[in-house]
Write a protein that holds these residues in place. Structure first.
Motif, short mmCIF file in Angstrom:
data_model
loop_
_atom_site.label_atom_id
_atom_site.label_comp_id
_atom_site.label_asym_id
_atom_site.label_seq_id
_atom_site.Cartn_x
_atom_site.Cartn_y
_atom_site.Cartn_z
N VAL A 83 0.84 -1.20 0.00
CA VAL A 83 0.00 0.00 0.00
C VAL A 83 0.88 1.25 0.00
O VAL A 83 2.06 1.17 0.34
CB VAL A 83 -0.96 0.02 1.21
N ASP A 84 0.29 2.38 -0.36
CA ASP A 84 1.08 3.61 -0.42
C ASP A 84 1.22 4.30 0.93
O ASP A 84 2.16 5.06 1.15
CB ASP A 84 0.51 4.58 -1.46
N GLN A 85 0.31 4.04 1.86
CA GLN A 85 0.34 4.66 3.19
C GLN A 85 0.23 3.56 4.25
O GLN A 85 -0.51 2.61 4.07
CB GLN A 85 -0.86 5.61 3.36
N SER A 86 0.92 3.73 5.36
CA SER A 86 0.81 2.76 6.45
C SER A 86 -0.61 2.74 7.00
O SER A 86 -1.21 3.79 7.23
CB SER A 86 1.80 3.09 7.56
N CYS A 87 -1.14 1.55 7.18
CA CYS A 87 -2.49 1.37 7.69
C CYS A 87 -2.65 -0.08 8.13
O CYS A 87 -1.69 -0.84 8.09
CB CYS A 87 -3.54 1.75 6.63
N ASP A 88 -3.84 -0.47 8.53
CA ASP A 88 -4.13 -1.85 8.91
C ASP A 88 -5.10 -2.44 7.90
O ASP A 88 -6.02 -1.77 7.44
CB ASP A 88 -4.76 -1.91 10.31
N LEU A 89 -4.89 -3.71 7.58
CA LEU A 89 -5.78 -4.44 6.70
C LEU A 89 -6.71 -5.29 7.55
O LEU A 89 -6.24 -6.10 8.34
CB LEU A 89 -4.98 -5.32 5.73
N GLN A 90 -8.00 -5.10 7.41
CA GLN A 90 -9.00 -5.90 8.10
C GLN A 90 -9.76 -6.68 7.03
O GLN A 90 -10.57 -6.13 6.31
CB GLN A 90 -9.97 -5.01 8.88
N LEU A 91 -9.41 -7.97 6.91
CA LEU A 91 -10.07 -8.82 5.93
C LEU A 91 -11.45 -9.23 6.43
O LEU A 91 -11.63 -9.43 7.63
CB LEU A 91 -9.23 -10.06 5.63
N ASN A 92 -12.40 -9.35 5.52
CA ASN A 92 -13.76 -9.69 5.90
C ASN A 92 -13.85 -11.08 6.52
O ASN A 92 -14.74 -11.34 7.32
CB ASN A 92 -14.69 -9.61 4.69
N MET A 93 -12.94 -11.98 6.17
CA MET A 93 -13.06 -13.37 6.61
C MET A 93 -12.38 -13.66 7.94
O MET A 93 -12.57 -14.75 8.48
CB MET A 93 -12.49 -14.30 5.54
N ILE A 94 -11.60 -12.73 8.46
CA ILE A 94 -10.94 -12.99 9.75
C ILE A 94 -11.14 -11.80 10.68
O ILE A 94 -11.34 -10.68 10.23
CB ILE A 94 -9.42 -13.27 9.59
N LEU A 142 -9.03 -1.14 4.44
CA LEU A 142 -7.81 -0.53 4.94
C LEU A 142 -8.24 0.49 5.98
O LEU A 142 -9.08 1.36 5.71
CB LEU A 142 -7.05 0.14 3.79
N LYS A 143 -7.68 0.38 7.19
CA LYS A 143 -8.11 1.24 8.29
C LYS A 143 -6.94 2.00 8.89
O LYS A 143 -5.83 1.48 8.97
CB LYS A 143 -8.79 0.42 9.38
N LYS A 144 -7.23 3.19 9.33
CA LYS A 144 -6.27 4.03 10.07
C LYS A 144 -7.05 4.66 11.21
O LYS A 144 -8.05 5.34 10.98
CB LYS A 144 -5.67 5.09 9.14
N ASP A 145 -6.63 4.42 12.44
CA ASP A 145 -7.31 4.95 13.62
C ASP A 145 -8.80 4.62 13.60
O ASP A 145 -9.66 5.47 13.83
CB ASP A 145 -7.12 6.47 13.73
N ASP A 146 -9.13 3.38 13.28
CA ASP A 146 -10.50 2.86 13.24
C ASP A 146 -11.39 3.48 12.17
O ASP A 146 -12.59 3.27 12.17
CB ASP A 146 -11.18 2.97 14.61
N SER A 147 -10.81 4.27 11.28
CA SER A 147 -11.56 4.83 10.15
C SER A 147 -11.18 4.08 8.88
O SER A 147 -10.00 3.77 8.67
CB SER A 147 -11.25 6.31 9.96
N VAL A 148 -12.15 3.80 8.04
CA VAL A 148 -11.88 3.13 6.77
C VAL A 148 -11.27 4.16 5.81
O VAL A 148 -11.86 5.20 5.56
CB VAL A 148 -13.16 2.53 6.17
N VAL A 149 -10.06 3.85 5.32
CA VAL A 149 -9.34 4.79 4.44
C VAL A 149 -9.11 4.20 3.05
O VAL A 149 -8.50 4.84 2.20
CB VAL A 149 -8.00 5.24 5.07
N GLY A 150 -9.58 2.98 2.83
CA GLY A 150 -9.42 2.34 1.53
C GLY A 150 -10.00 0.94 1.56
O GLY A 150 -10.46 0.46 2.60
N ASN A 151 -9.98 0.30 0.42
CA ASN A 151 -10.54 -1.05 0.30
C ASN A 151 -9.58 -1.95 -0.46
O ASN A 151 -8.79 -1.47 -1.28
CB ASN A 151 -11.88 -1.02 -0.43
N LEU A 152 -9.69 -3.24 -0.20
CA LEU A 152 -8.94 -4.24 -0.94
C LEU A 152 -9.95 -5.26 -1.46
O LEU A 152 -10.84 -5.68 -0.72
CB LEU A 152 -7.92 -4.94 -0.04
N SER A 153 -9.82 -5.60 -2.71
CA SER A 153 -10.67 -6.63 -3.30
C SER A 153 -9.86 -7.33 -4.36
O SER A 153 -9.25 -6.68 -5.22
CB SER A 153 -11.93 -6.02 -3.90
N MET A 154 -9.81 -8.66 -4.29
CA MET A 154 -9.11 -9.43 -5.31
C MET A 154 -9.86 -10.72 -5.56
O MET A 154 -10.52 -11.26 -4.66
CB MET A 154 -7.66 -9.68 -4.95
#
Length: 158
Positions: A83-94, A142-154
């Motif tokens: 990703v271009d910015q540091s953040c956390d990935l929260q996958l829907n399945m885990i 993609l989350k930063k400080d509990d706010s959604v800042v992006g999405n991942l889909s593949m």
């Protein structure tokens, strides 16, 4: 107006003013500051599927990986995401956050995604095809400080 009524008038005004000031102070102290992160956006730069033997997973069309030509014995061990910015990935399945560092590939093992798998060997395409059919779609936020800042889909075409 008599002096008695003037004192009563000014006393009631003072009590009213004190009540208004008390209310304002109470409202100000209970106010919460909301972070101004709506302008912060994180973008997925690259996704790579990890297989054994190593396939040609660099060839992607958007966020779709076509590994349908790989043999049943090919093991899918996970994927890497940059990703271009540091953040956390929260996958829907885990129910777990995966920390991502901006500009660096982070490996996500299949063991982290599918319970019952261990050891990092992955899962064979034969098993994935049996359980999921022709495609698997992996989605997350993609989350930063509990706010959604992006999405991942593949999507993996099996």
């Amino acid at each position: 107006m008599s002096e008695k009524w003037q004192r009563l008038f000014y006393t009631s005004m003072a009590i009213g003013l004190a009540s208004v000031i008390w209310l304002l102070v109470r409202m100000a102290s209970s106010a919460t500051v909301t972070p101004s992160s709506p302008s912060f956006k994180a973008t997925v730069i690259e996704i790579q599927i990890n297989t054994v033997p190593s396939g040609n997973s660099d060839e992607i069309s958007g966020s779709t990986f076509d590994i349908s030509g790989a043999s049943d014995t090919t093991q899918v061990t996970g994927f890497s995401v940059t990703v271009d910015q540091s953040c956390d990935l929260q996958l829907n399945m885990i129910n777990q956050s995966i920390p991502l560092i901006g500009g660096q590939a982070t490996r996500v093992n299949i063991d982290d995604l599918i319970s019952g798998t261990h050891g990092g060997d992955g899962i064979s395409l034969k098993t994935l095809r049996a359980f999921y059919g022709n495609t698997i779609t992996i989605k997350g936020k993609l989350k930063k400080d509990d706010s959604v800042v992006g999405n991942l889909s593949m999507t993996l075409k099996l």
